[in-house]
Design a protein around this motif. Sequence first.
Motif, PDB file in Angstrom:
ATOM      1  N   THR A 135       0.832  -1.205   0.000  1.00  0.00           N
ATOM      2  CA  THR A 135       0.000   0.000   0.000  1.00  0.00           C
ATOM      3  C   THR A 135       0.866   1.253   0.000  1.00  0.00           C
ATOM      4  OG1 THR A 135      -1.810  -1.147   1.087  1.00  0.00           O
ATOM      5  CG2 THR A 135      -1.771   1.236   1.304  1.00  0.00           C
ATOM      6  N   ASP A 164      -5.722  -1.453  -5.236  1.00  0.00           N
ATOM      7  CA  ASP A 164      -5.155  -1.988  -4.000  1.00  0.00           C
ATOM      8  C   ASP A 164      -6.116  -3.022  -3.418  1.00  0.00           C
ATOM      9  OD1 ASP A 164      -3.887  -2.528  -1.655  1.00  0.00           O
ATOM     10  OD2 ASP A 164      -3.644  -0.439  -1.038  1.00  0.00           O
ATOM     11  N   GLU A 165      -5.821  -4.269  -3.633  1.00  0.00           N
ATOM     12  CA  GLU A 165      -6.675  -5.374  -3.189  1.00  0.00           C
ATOM     13  C   GLU A 165      -8.141  -5.113  -3.536  1.00  0.00           C
ATOM     14  OE1 GLU A 165      -5.624  -7.361   0.197  1.00  0.00           O
ATOM     15  OE2 GLU A 165      -3.693  -6.392   0.473  1.00  0.00           O
TER      16      GLU A 165
END
Lengths: 300, 325
Positions: free
Chosen positions: B56, B181-182
Amino acid sequence: MTVAPNIEAKTTNKRKGGVSRWSRIMKNLTFIIPLSIFIILILTSIFAPFIAPHDPEATSLTERRLPPAFIEGGSTKYLLGTDSLGRDVLSRVIYGARVSLSVSLMVIAITAGIGTLMGIASGYLGGRIDGFLMRVVDIAMSFPGLVLAMLLAVALGPGFFTVVIALSALGWAGYARLIRGETLRIRNSDFVAQARISGASSWRIMLRHIFPNVLNPLIIIMTLAVGMMILAESGMSYLGIGIPPPTPSWGSMVSDGRNDLDVAWWISTFPGICIGLVVLSGNFLGDWLRDKMDPRLRQL
Amino acid sequence: MAEVLLEARDIVKHYPVTRGLLQRTVGWVRAVDGVSFTVEQGKTFSLVGESGAGKTTIAKAILLLERLTSGNILFEGKDVYKFSAAQLKTGYRPKVQSVQQNPWSSMNPRMRVRDIVGEPLFVNTKQPKKEVYDNVSKLLDQVGIGAEGMTRYPHEFSGGQRQRIAVARALALHPNLLVLDEPVSALDVSIRAQIMNLLKDLQTQFNLSYIVIAHNLATVRYMSHGVAIMYLGQLVEYGDTEELFKNPLHPYTRALISASQLTLPEDAKDGAKQIILTGEMPSPLNPPPGCRFHTRCAEAGELCSKEIPDMRQVGKNYVKCHHYK
Ligand SMILES: Nc1ncnc2c1ncn2[C@@H]1O[C@H](COP(=O)(O)OP(=O)(O)OP(=O)(O)O)[C@@H](O)[C@H]1O
Ligand SMILES: [Mg+2]
């Protein structure tokens, strides 16, 4: 992970009529009643000269401490009796609404406005601005309000605006601190990061993202303040630094009648009831407003 | 080979750890410690690693939410940190958008969907409200949300629907690169494939480049062209995705692959050797000397705890491990 279907179920089952009818009526009453009280009081204070049966400042030394009409010895001339100078309590309560409500609403508008601006700026911009503003808040919160009020009364002379200034001068600090805390929480949220990724300016983020999300606590504090400010004004009246007599305010009426409580309870009881009604209505209305303004609670 | 859209050159991000009243800096969290990779136009590059690996942090640096300690990010060959504010506003920010992991927190609960999806347009273009809303309704259509959702609030949607709305918002400015991000890890397993398919379709339709962040290799195989395995702030292996699955080089990569295949006990067939990672990732405050993975590596030798391995090419891919000399 498994919350998704539940949430969907919640929104598709909007409650309509039937089972919850009674609770819906109750729910509506909790805002219709306080809202009506507020509207009546505001109309009363606007149209006071037309509603009040007597001149609120006219004394009648022969008719002092007359009881209300519904009590033995009372007359229909003075529905709520007279005070220690023979002034009509009803007329004074009606005119008093003017002073008490306008002091309270003005102070709240000023303090909440300044406090919210400063709290959001301080919390969002951080750094030196935050450091400076929070020191000012510390000073404002530790400053003895009564001393400031007395100084102001001496400097400006007692009067309506002196009371408003005295109550506003320090009152914004509590709002600023509360809103700053909320702002700090929200500025780290994902949706603010997303707004920055979209290219939104700090100004836009504060206005469109932070401000709407600090409304909940703000409204609660503001509605609680309605009653607190009316009481603060009475405190100042009691110390002789409020609205100077003979202009009636609920606060000054309560404190005037204090000495006569055993012989003429009505002098302070009626304005006292009004203060109580406003405080209560304010709280109910605040809850309702908060629910109305939050899209997540709106359609429940 | 496709054109390079974005390149990270030796990027480093150290967060200060402060303590006490005076906020004295007592140490540094080496969240990202010298990472380089390239993202090609129209391709998907995935970053895979355990929680706390620094994924992240890299995403935040690319999205300009955090400033790097050192290193460069090049976009279309130009150093992003050398851009002026005006250049960023027109030449970078609108071209690099993102979808976040958590669809429950990535939207302002007090805004309607049309204003959420329309925000990038309100901010970056001079389109009047009506035109923005027209565009929003087209965007929502592209992600499979009906126009009747326009005036609703985010809480009225399920997680999967919200993630679709987030994708619509990310597409509003016709970006070249999406940082994901995910993007599916907060969703129900049954919905994940739908969102991944949507992303894949949109990629071919608009020639989008993706940086996908995941901690599960299985998610990544399906949609990525290039992949990098990250461990404790550094890359341990990177290269072509299919090659990496066929021929994993680093012991950590092998462990991750075997973990991603171990979904049911009966899957663990006698033939396939299971490699199970033990222990926790060490703290990025104080990373181990030598190879950062040696404390958990079954194959670690004496050299591994002493000397930092170089990144070297082995076959088609690159690996940072002493076993390939
Ligand atoms: N603002 C910060 N200040 C200090 N340390 C931070 C900060 N943000 C992240 N870190 C640390 O940096 C390291 C990498 O964090 P990062 O969020 O990049 O990990 P991640 O790979 O995304 O993990 P996850 O899979 O849990 O999302 C972690 O050890 C984290 O604690
Ligand atoms: Mg992460």
